[in-house]
Design a protein around this motif. Structure first.
Motif, PDB file in Angstrom:
ATOM      1  N   ILE A  43      57.133  56.076  15.180  1.00 57.97           N
ATOM      2  CA  ILE A  43      57.313  54.775  14.512  1.00 57.97           C
ATOM      3  C   ILE A  43      56.208  53.812  14.909  1.00 57.97           C
ATOM      4  CG2 ILE A  43      58.806  52.738  14.393  1.00 57.97           C
ATOM      5  CD1 ILE A  43      61.199  54.668  14.541  1.00 57.97           C
ATOM      6  N   LEU A  44      55.821  53.859  16.187  1.00 59.34           N
ATOM      7  CA  LEU A  44      54.720  53.006  16.653  1.00 59.34           C
ATOM      8  C   LEU A  44      53.437  53.318  15.886  1.00 59.34           C
ATOM      9  CD1 LEU A  44      53.615  50.920  18.695  1.00 59.34           C
ATOM     10  CD2 LEU A  44      53.126  52.855  20.225  1.00 59.34           C
ATOM     11  N   ILE A  45      53.122  54.604  15.732  1.00 56.14           N
ATOM     12  CA  ILE A  45      51.905  55.009  15.020  1.00 56.14           C
ATOM     13  C   ILE A  45      51.998  54.635  13.535  1.00 56.14           C
ATOM     14  CG2 ILE A  45      50.542  57.005  14.249  1.00 56.14           C
ATOM     15  CD1 ILE A  45      51.200  58.330  16.936  1.00 56.14           C
ATOM     16  N   CYS A  46      53.173  54.834  12.950  1.00 60.45           N
ATOM     17  CA  CYS A  46      53.357  54.507  11.524  1.00 60.45           C
ATOM     18  C   CYS A  46      53.147  53.019  11.265  1.00 60.45           C
ATOM     19  CB  CYS A  46      54.749  54.927  11.063  1.00 60.45           C
ATOM     20  SG  CYS A  46      54.916  56.704  10.784  1.00 60.45           S
ATOM     21  N   GLN A  47      53.661  52.187  12.145  1.00 67.83           N
ATOM     22  CA  GLN A  47      53.471  50.745  11.976  1.00 67.83           C
ATOM     23  C   GLN A  47      52.012  50.362  12.156  1.00 67.83           C
ATOM     24  OE1 GLN A  47      57.015  48.076  13.061  1.00 67.83           O
ATOM     25  NE2 GLN A  47      56.999  49.603  14.702  1.00 67.83           N
ATOM     26  N   TRP A  48      51.357  51.015  13.074  1.00 72.29           N
ATOM     27  CA  TRP A  48      49.935  50.751  13.321  1.00 72.29           C
ATOM     28  C   TRP A  48      49.082  51.153  12.117  1.00 72.29           C
ATOM     29  CZ3 TRP A  48      46.314  54.840  15.362  1.00 72.29           C
ATOM     30  CH2 TRP A  48      45.006  54.330  15.500  1.00 72.29           C
ATOM     31  N   ARG A  49      49.414  52.303  11.514  1.00 71.57           N
ATOM     32  CA  ARG A  49      48.621  52.823  10.394  1.00 71.57           C
ATOM     33  C   ARG A  49      49.115  52.345   9.031  1.00 71.57           C
ATOM     34  NH1 ARG A  49      43.881  54.000  11.204  1.00 71.57           N
ATOM     35  NH2 ARG A  49      43.911  55.271   9.315  1.00 71.57           N
ATOM     36  N   GLY A  50      50.232  51.630   8.999  1.00 69.73           N
ATOM     37  CA  GLY A  50      50.759  51.169   7.718  1.00 69.73           C
ATOM     38  C   GLY A  50      51.514  52.239   6.952  1.00 69.73           C
ATOM     39  N   TRP A  51      52.057  53.234   7.668  1.00 69.18           N
ATOM     40  CA  TRP A  51      52.797  54.328   7.038  1.00 69.18           C
ATOM     41  C   TRP A  51      54.308  54.053   7.079  1.00 69.18           C
ATOM     42  CZ3 TRP A  51      49.927  58.446  10.438  1.00 69.18           C
ATOM     43  CH2 TRP A  51      48.599  58.587   9.978  1.00 69.18           C
ATOM     44  N   ILE A  52      54.698  52.852   6.795  1.00 69.36           N
ATOM     45  CA  ILE A  52      56.095  52.443   6.939  1.00 69.36           C
ATOM     46  C   ILE A  52      57.043  53.329   6.129  1.00 69.36           C
ATOM     47  CG2 ILE A  52      57.719  50.531   6.716  1.00 69.36           C
ATOM     48  CD1 ILE A  52      55.494  50.110   8.784  1.00 69.36           C
ATOM     49  N   SER A  53      56.653  53.645   4.893  1.00 69.55           N
ATOM     50  CA  SER A  53      57.528  54.435   4.021  1.00 69.55           C
ATOM     51  C   SER A  53      57.663  55.881   4.476  1.00 69.55           C
ATOM     52  CB  SER A  53      57.001  54.400   2.587  1.00 69.55           C
ATOM     53  OG  SER A  53      55.706  54.983   2.514  1.00 69.55           O
ATOM     54  N   SER A  54      56.829  56.311   5.435  1.00 68.29           N
ATOM     55  CA  SER A  54      56.865  57.697   5.902  1.00 68.29           C
ATOM     56  C   SER A  54      57.813  57.911   7.064  1.00 68.29           C
ATOM     57  CB  SER A  54      55.453  58.131   6.325  1.00 68.29           C
ATOM     58  OG  SER A  54      54.535  57.976   5.270  1.00 68.29           O
ATOM     59  N   MET A  55      58.217  56.845   7.725  1.00 71.16           N
ATOM     60  CA  MET A  55      58.983  56.978   8.966  1.00 71.16           C
ATOM     61  C   MET A  55      60.278  57.742   8.768  1.00 71.16           C
ATOM     62  SD  MET A  55      58.334  53.333  10.931  1.00 71.16           S
ATOM     63  CE  MET A  55      59.174  52.353   9.685  1.00 71.16           C
ATOM     64  N   ALA A  56      61.072  57.340   7.792  1.00 75.55           N
ATOM     65  CA  ALA A  56      62.390  57.959   7.593  1.00 75.55           C
ATOM     66  C   ALA A  56      62.264  59.377   7.054  1.00 75.55           C
ATOM     67  CB  ALA A  56      63.220  57.104   6.642  1.00 75.55           C
TER      68      ALA A  56
END
Length: 319
Positions: free
Chosen positions: A88-101
């Motif tokens: 989740i930390l990496i996703c927020q950093w890279r803007g991959w919010i929709s990929s987390m779930a």
């Protein structure tokens, strides 16, 4: 409502087909392919492809993180919690919010299986590919709403014609009822909806980058701004000057000939003739008529600008 129903059918079809294909491939957790398909559908083709690419990168990262953590720390729930925090930390950093779930649902399968061998990784990769693939496939069939955008463009043109027509009536009748500019509210609202639809159609193209509708509506929007300046000139007229009839007749002619294929060159020529005629008319005696004739002359200057916007658009879009 019709469009909502059709989109519901398309998205459901994508989910069902993704699950059936996953089961046909004998994949574990086949239902997850359907969930991935649903989450992969975006409002437009452009957004779907962009989201699919970012989710692929995020999924690759998730595989690496989970593989390292599970194999070194064990296949336990606390380790999965650590994976979630890192991913989740990496996703927020890279803007991959929709990929987390979506990606985390696939990674959770490793926890259930208790291993991350080649066959398990292949299973999750295929679930991802099948799900995202059907999500993209659905959007291939979300065609441009050609009929709808044409309807919106025609509605916009008709509203502009109505403004011109009412303007011609008001010039000859200073007490014309309900001449308060409210018609521009409807016109601007129609332009807003049409521009949004043109943008959606543009983003629903994979290869052809047709911008005609967007440019056409921008032209009409620029004309509307000038049209409002014309309205203000007419609203200030308090008498019926001797030149009012020829101006009113010409405005009515413009409204009748107002359509997308008119290059307006003949109208511009006639407008210049009217302006020359107005210059030869003797000056009025009364101040009120003098001011109103000045307003009419200013109106014609704005009208020339109004027509030139269309002429320039036409010349720039001749095939």
């Amino acid at each position: 409502m019709k469009q909502i129903f059709l989109n519901t059918l398309k998205i459901t079809f994508a989910a069902v087909m993704a699950i059936l294909i996953a089961r046909l491939l004998k994949l574990e957790f086949a239902v997850s392919a359907g969930i991935v398909a649903i989450l992969s559908v975006q409002p437009t083709k452009k957004e779907t492809l962009k989201t699919a690419f970012s989710r692929f990168l995020a999924f690759a990262v998730a595989l690496v993180i989970s593989g390292l953590l599970f194999n070194f720390c064990g296949f336990t729930v606390p380790v999965f919690f650590i994976y979630l925090a890192v991913f989740i930390l990496i996703c927020q950093w890279r803007g991959w919010i929709s990929s987390m779930a979506m990606d985390s649902v696939l990674i959770s399968h490793f926890l259930s299986l208790g291993k991350t061998g080649p066959s398990e990784i292949l299973n999750e990769v295929l679930l991802f590919v099948v799900g995202v693939g059907f999500g993209i496939l659905v959007n291939i069939f979300l065609h441009k709403k050609t009929d709808y955008i044409e309807e919106l463009k025609n509605q916009t043109d008709e509203k502009i014609k109505l403004v011109l027509h009412r303007m011609s009536l008001r010039i000859l009748n200073p007490s014309f009822a309900d001449y308060d500019g409210t018609c521009f509210d409807s016109l601007n609202q129609n332009l807003f909806i049409a521009k949004k639809q043109a943008e959606e159609n543009f983003n629903n193209q994979f290869t052809s980058r047709d911008t005609f509708d967007t440019r056409y509506l921008l032209m009409r929007e620029n004309q509307t701004k000038v049209l409002y300046e014309m309205f203000k000139c007419v609203r200030h007229i308090k008498t019926v000057p001797g030149t009012a009839q020829m101006v009113a007749d010409f405005l009515e002619k413009v409204s009748v000939e107002y359509h997308k294929d008119n290059d307006v060159q003949s109208l511009l020529t006639e407008l210049e003739e009217i302006r020359n005629k107005m210059k030869t008319v003797p000056l009025p005696v009364h101040r009120a008529e003098f001011e109103d004739r000045a307003n009419l002359f200013t109106l014609l200057e704005r009208l020339q600008e109004f027509l030139e916007i269309k002429r320039d658009f036409y010349l720039n879009n001749i095939n």
